[in-house]
Structure formats: C-alpha cells, structure tokens
Write a protein that holds these residues in place. Structure first.
Motif, short mmCIF file in Angstrom:
data_model
loop_
_atom_site.label_atom_id
_atom_site.label_comp_id
_atom_site.label_asym_id
_atom_site.label_seq_id
_atom_site.Cartn_x
_atom_site.Cartn_y
_atom_site.Cartn_z
N TYR A 461 0.79 -1.23 0.10
CA TYR A 461 -0.01 -0.13 0.06
C TYR A 461 0.90 1.10 0.00
N ARG A 462 0.22 2.50 -0.43
CA ARG A 462 1.06 3.56 -0.46
C ARG A 462 0.84 4.42 0.77
N SER A 463 1.82 4.90 1.39
CA SER A 463 1.89 5.86 2.65
C SER A 463 2.09 7.22 2.02
N LEU A 464 1.18 8.22 2.20
CA LEU A 464 1.32 9.50 1.61
C LEU A 464 1.55 10.51 2.90
N ASN A 465 2.77 10.85 2.90
CA ASN A 465 3.07 11.91 3.75
C ASN A 465 2.83 13.45 3.37
N LEU A 466 1.82 14.01 3.89
CA LEU A 466 1.40 14.94 3.00
C LEU A 466 1.70 16.21 3.78
N VAL A 467 1.95 17.37 3.00
CA VAL A 467 2.26 18.52 3.81
C VAL A 467 1.46 19.83 3.00
N VAL A 468 0.89 20.71 3.84
CA VAL A 468 0.16 21.69 3.31
C VAL A 468 0.81 22.94 4.02
N ALA A 469 0.57 24.07 3.23
CA ALA A 469 1.13 25.59 3.58
C ALA A 469 -0.22 26.21 4.10
N THR A 522 -3.05 4.34 1.32
CA THR A 522 -4.05 4.17 0.17
C THR A 522 -3.65 2.72 -0.72
N THR A 523 -4.62 1.95 -1.02
CA THR A 523 -4.04 0.79 -1.90
C THR A 523 -4.51 1.17 -3.32
N GLY A 524 -4.80 2.16 -3.63
CA GLY A 524 -5.00 2.68 -4.94
C GLY A 524 -3.97 3.33 -5.64
N THR A 525 -3.93 4.23 -6.85
CA THR A 525 -2.98 4.83 -7.33
C THR A 525 -3.25 6.15 -7.79
N GLN A 526 -4.55 6.83 -7.41
CA GLN A 526 -4.84 8.03 -8.03
C GLN A 526 -5.65 8.83 -6.80
N VAL A 527 -4.75 9.19 -5.84
CA VAL A 527 -5.71 9.87 -4.56
C VAL A 527 -5.65 11.23 -4.84
N THR A 528 -6.79 11.84 -4.63
CA THR A 528 -7.30 13.23 -4.75
C THR A 528 -7.62 13.66 -3.38
N LEU A 529 -7.39 15.07 -3.21
CA LEU A 529 -7.61 15.48 -1.80
C LEU A 529 -8.31 16.69 -2.01
N SER A 536 -12.25 31.24 12.21
CA SER A 536 -13.31 32.16 12.38
C SER A 536 -14.40 32.10 11.90
N GLY A 537 -14.94 30.58 11.80
CA GLY A 537 -16.38 30.36 11.42
C GLY A 537 -16.23 30.38 9.86
N LYS A 538 -15.18 30.15 9.20
CA LYS A 538 -15.39 29.95 7.76
C LYS A 538 -14.28 28.64 7.32
N THR A 539 -14.71 28.19 6.20
CA THR A 539 -13.63 27.13 5.80
C THR A 539 -13.08 27.44 4.50
N VAL A 540 -11.92 27.42 4.53
CA VAL A 540 -10.97 27.51 3.23
C VAL A 540 -10.76 26.19 2.62
N THR A 541 -10.99 26.29 1.31
CA THR A 541 -10.79 24.94 0.78
C THR A 541 -9.83 24.86 -0.69
N GLN A 542 -9.32 23.94 -0.75
CA GLN A 542 -8.52 23.70 -2.07
C GLN A 542 -8.91 22.35 -2.59
N GLU A 543 -9.67 22.31 -3.64
CA GLU A 543 -10.18 21.09 -4.03
C GLU A 543 -9.47 20.16 -5.33
N PHE A 544 -9.89 19.16 -5.27
CA PHE A 544 -9.32 18.16 -6.06
C PHE A 544 -7.97 18.22 -6.41
N VAL A 545 -7.24 18.25 -5.26
CA VAL A 545 -5.65 18.33 -5.66
C VAL A 545 -5.23 16.73 -5.71
N ALA A 546 -4.44 16.50 -7.12
CA ALA A 546 -3.62 15.47 -7.45
C ALA A 546 -2.47 15.21 -6.35
N THR A 547 -2.29 14.11 -5.89
CA THR A 547 -1.09 13.99 -5.02
C THR A 547 -0.14 12.94 -5.87
N SER A 548 -0.56 12.74 -6.97
CA SER A 548 0.60 11.99 -7.95
C SER A 548 2.08 12.28 -8.03
#
Length: 605
Positions: A461-469, A522-529, A536-548
């Motif tokens: 399986y693939r272990s993705l060590n993810l970093v966000v800014a 993941t056991t798959g090959t195309q994780v998206t995030l 402050s009561g709001k949610t900031v989002t970055q959608e459909f991020v490719a991890t490949s």
C-alpha cells in the motif's frame, strides 16, 4: 504489484460530487483532459494503450475492438422497463458470466484500472475508451458527455450470445432501448473491428493444435473502422464466422443482419452513411445510463486552457505556477519568434488589482506535444502547445488574478487569453498543497491480513506523507483533508477517508506560511484531496488536489518579473469576491502533467 487495504482506511461507495458553479467546472476540465489529451494529470496515458489502432502483443487481439465491446457489454444490463442498468461500471463484477468471459474482458478491465478518480467514474473511463478506440482505427468522433455514476456490484443479465434466436436477440436489444433497425446498426458498427477467438468459442474457430497462441478470425478483411463488415456480407465474400459458420446455432450476426430483409445493411453499404450512422448509434449506446443519472453537456475541445495554476513552496521560496495549453493545427508549428507572457495583479498592498501597474513574466518552458497524444484531438486536426510559468511571489502582495498574451512578433497585435475577458481568478491564498515537501512510501503489506491474492504474490500500500502550507494570519482551528481514490486494482471498492493535519514546528516557515503535516494511506494509485482549514467560522478549501507528483515534481527556476508593463488587457476588479475555494488550479494537474508531457513532446522551443 498489488495494493491491499490497511486498517487506517475508510472504505465507502463512490459518491457523486457536488460541483462548482464555475464554468467550465473542475469535472469538465478533468474529463476534457482524459478525452483530448488521453492521459491523467501525472501523465499516465490511456490513449497510448489503444493508439494507433493497436493489437495486443501477446494475443494479437484488437485493443480497440475489445474496448468497444467492453462498453457495449457494460451498457447491455440496461432495462428500459424499470430504468435499471446501463453504463454504470458494473461489468467488472460480471466477468464470470457466460456472456462476458474471455481474456479480452479481463485485459480491458486492467487497462482501465489507473484512471477513475473522484470526478471521473469508471463508467466514464469506459465511455472515453470506446470513443478513443473508434477514433484511432479511422472511425467517427463520437460526442462524449460525462457524469456516469458507478455501481459497486453486478447488474442484471443483458448481453446477447451467439446461440440466441432472433426473438431473444430482438428482445435483448429492446430492453436496452433499441429498435430492430438500431440493433442491426449496433451489431454492424460493433463488429467492424475485431473477431472471434478460438479460446472463447472453439466451436466457431478451431484452435491451432500445434500452438498455444489463440487463433482469431476477424469479422472482415481490415482492422479499420469501416463498412467492410457490411459490403463483404452483402457481396457474399464475408469471413465473419457469426454469419458463415457451419454451426448454424451460433450464426447470430446472420440472424440479426437479415432480420429486416437486409434493408438496413444495404443502407449501410455507403461508406459515409456507415460512419454517420455508427457515430449516432454508438453515441446513443454510450449515453444509456440508469434512471436518475444526468449526464453533463457535451465535453468539447478547449482551444484555450489553463491546466494548472496555484501557489507552491519550492526550494524554500514562495512561487506561483501556471500553465497555458493552446491548440495548433496539425502539420503547422508556432512561430519561433512567438513570445507568450503571463500578466498578473497583486492581491494586497498599494497596487492591489493592478491599481497603477501590472506585473508580467515570460514562459519558462514551451512544449510541442505529440499529435498522437489522443486520437480524438488528432482526428479533429489539432495538437497542443503548452507553456509553463513559474514566478516568485511575496505573501505581502500575493496574486489575485492573471491572464496571458501571445505576441507573434510579426507586427500584428498580441492575442489575449483571459477567459473571455474575465481573467483567471486566484480565489484564495490561505491554504495550498506542497508536493515538493510531500513524499510517498510503498510499504509491504506482508504483516497485514491478506484480503485477496496479489497478482505477483505480494501486497503493498502507499503511505502518503502530505504537507500543506497555511498562511500565518489564518490561525486555523483545524486543518484536514478528505481523500478519495477509485483507481484500485480489480475495483473492489473506492477509498474515502479524512486525515487531520498538525503543525510541524520542525519545518521552517517560508514567507509567511507555516506547514502542517498528515498521513493518508491508500491501496489505489490516484488519490485526490479536498484540503480544508477551519478558521473564524469559515472554511477555506483547495479542492481536487492530485497527489501523484509529490516529491517527484521537477524543479524549474522562477523567471524574472517585470513591472509597469502596459498590457492590452484591462485587469478585472475582484472587489467583493467572497469565494473561498481555489478551483481548477495546479493542484488538479500540477506541473507534473506538463513535465510528463515532455515524454510525448516533439521538441522544445
């Protein structure tokens, strides 16, 4: 190598995704890439498996014929009487049935494993595969609409078999939604490529007793998508064993073709008529979906496209990356004097929204993509020229919007590419994925309970060590990501899970951004995030991020920046914009898509 699940994953159904009101939508752009570029964001190519009109090296079977047949058999579970079945991805769970057996079905299922994701269903991949199969062998370009929804279990019976009588065949096609005339067209259009294999039907094609290689008898004398299957039938020279076999129980094509006194077959004997009728009937076939599923508008070629855009941290520097993909007529090349420039406006500070000047930078890379990238685009008469941009950005100024100008340096006015005058908007700069700081580890699953047998006997399986800014002034109460992966071998399930990120104090902040870290397995090959930060009561989002790409992203040094450059395009004000979602950016395709395209490039300017 086979990937197996670990206890850290939440396995769930692959749900339909709520999309942005922006047009073209993120889903539209993802489907457009797979259809017209033939590849997914990391460069893995679907079309290269079938184009140009390939045969499998091991079996010599037509890949195109297998892909088209696969789509038909998946669709054939449809029942117009109750609205169930249709192109819904169920075929991968039906391969033990008599109507679906054979190596070709299993190989095709394997062909498609890498390409489904959150926004592109398995059934959409099947449909795109069928369209590329027809196009690569000289057939018509079939219109494509996306949005099919996968099921995760077998559907009802439906596919006709050679021993069926004409009454059974006609009823099968009626349940699929087709008249007798349409049945004849579907069979003729479907059997213009490929043939019958001795391994599947030894009662029709005798095996070679001195060889283990399967014998294939083609339906007609060409591999191309043409009307030879019709004309050779009408003039009595056909080799189609489903017409001329001595085993009269199995001549299903003969029963179908002559069921209206050969009237439809005679109409199809005109080559242009055959192509047009096949385009229409195969398009109808691909659009057969279960009741309640609504397909998108037709996915057409985008002549101007920004395949990726967004902030990144690379070599301890904050940069903005963007790409511009333009079409170019086949057999022509862009001028070597062409200059492509990206312009942008600050998001903060005294020059917000280009109050007094714009900033600009030239492209750092130009790629002429191969015309063979996708047979669909090639048949339309185009190939792609891709320009990539990397520019330094400061957090105090950031970036609010950008656009492009193409100057041919021939005395003519520059051409603006600015999303029809609205410019490309960077909706948020608070949160973004950092692939160069992230890594992926392949871990043996030998110590875990084996759920199913791996192809090679060992599971990983693939272990993705993810970093966000995260921007310093956001101060989030929670940073987390929803992960999705449907590209799992054999399609046993889709993967869906949530990972929480914690701030990594050991990583030095860069230009006003701190780093948060989390792990997704993941056991798959195309994780998206879909990455989120609550603050402050709001949610900031970055959608459909490719991890490949992760730490395999190729570094390109930023270009120099010019200021006070007078652009022919007026910057669009973003005042009052409240959208908190970064859309369609480099997170979808990432720079890796452009770099991977180098493998297909003819040359660089």
């Amino acid at each position: 190598m086979r990937l197996l699940p670990t206890g850290l994953l939440l396995l769930s159904s692959f749900a339909q995704v709520a999309l942005s009101d922006d047009w073209p939508s993120v889903q539209y752009q993802a489907l457009e890439q797979l259809l017209y570029e033939g590849r997914r964001p990391d460069g893995s190519s679907l079309s290269a498996l079938v184009h140009p009109c390939r045969k499998r090296p091991t079996t010599l079977a037509s890949v195109a014929a297998e892909w088209l047949r696969f789509a038909f058999h998946d669709m054939a579970t449809h029942n117009v009487d109750d609205g169930t079945g249709g192109l819904d991805g169920s075929l991968v769970y039906e391969l033990e049935r008599p109507e679906n057996f054979g190596l070709g079905f299993n190989q095709t299922s394997s062909d498609f494993e890498l390409f489904p994701n959150k926004l592109i269903s398995r059934a959409d991949v099947m449909s795109i595969g069928a369209i590329q199969a027809v196009a690569t062998c000289g057939g018509p370009i079939i219109p494509f609409r996306g949005g099919r929804i996968d099921v995760w279990e077998a559907g009802g019976q439906g596919s006709p078999e050679p021993q069926h009588d004409i009454e059974t065949l006609t009823e099968n096609f009626r349940k699929q939604g087709f008249t007798k005339e349409e049945m004849i067209k579907l069979v003729a259009c479907g059997h213009t490529m490929g043939g019958v294999r001795s391994a599947d039907f030894p009662q029709l094609v005798a095996p070679n007793p001195s060889s283990s290689v399967t014998v294939i008898t083609d339906f007609d004398t060409t591999q191309n998508f043409d009307n030879k299957v019709v004309t050779e039938y009408l003039d009595g020279t056909t080799q189609n064993v489903l017409v001329v076999s001595d085993n009269k129980t199995m001549v299903s094509d003969l029963r179908v073709f002559e069921s209206d006194g050969n009237a439809t077959m005679r109409a199809l004997s005109d080559a242009e008529t055959f192509q047009n009728e096949c385009r229409d009937i195969l398009g109808r076939m691909l659009d057969v979906v279960p009741k309640g599923v609504t397909l998108t508008d037709e996915i057409t070629l985008m002549h101007e496209k920004v395949p990726y855009s967004g902030l990144a941290v690379e070599k301890d520097k904050l940069v903005f990356k963007a790409g511009l993909r333009l079409t170019q007529k086949v057999n022509t090349t862009p001028s070597t004097s062409r200059v492509v420039t990206m312009f942008w406006c600050d998001k903060y500070g005294p020059n917000k929204d280009c109050k007094s000047s714009t900033k600009s930078s030239p492209s750092v890379k130009t790629l002429l993509e191969s015309p063979d990238l996708s047979p669909v685009t090639l048949n339309l008469g185009y190939y792609f020229v891709s320009y990539s941009f990397v520019v330094p950005i400061t957090a105090s100024e950031s970036i609010s919007q950008f656009w492009f100008e193409v100057d041919e340096a021939d005395g003519s006015s520059a051409t603006a590419y600015n999303k029809n005058g609205t410019n490309y908007i960077v909706d948020q700069d608070q949160l973004f994925f950092t692939p160069m700081l992230s890594t992926a580890d392949m871990i043996s699953n030998a110590s875990y309970t084996k759920v199913y047998t791996n192809r090679e006997g060992e599971a990983f399986y693939r272990s993705l060590n993810l970093v966000v800014a995260v921007r310093d002034d956001l101060s989030p109460s929670r940073v987390y990501a929803d992960g999705h992966d449907a590209a799992v071998p054999f399609f046993p399930y889709a993967i869906s899970g949530t990972v929480d990120f914690t701030m990594n104090d050991s990583m030095t902040s860069v230009d006003g951004y701190k780093f948060y870290q989390g792990v997704f397995n993941t056991t798959g090959t195309q994780v998206t995030l879909d990455i989120h930060a609550d603050a402050s009561g709001k949610t900031v989002t970055q959608e459909f991020v490719a991890t490949s790409p992760l730490d395999s992203t190729v570094y390109i040094a930023p270009a120099d920046v010019s200021t006070d450059k007078k652009s022919s395009v007026k910057a669009q004000s973003t005042s009052g914009a409240v959208s908190m979602v970064l859309r369609g950016g480099w997170t979808v395709s990432t720079l890796c898509a452009v770099v991977a395209g180098m493998a297909f490039s003819l040359h660089s300017l």
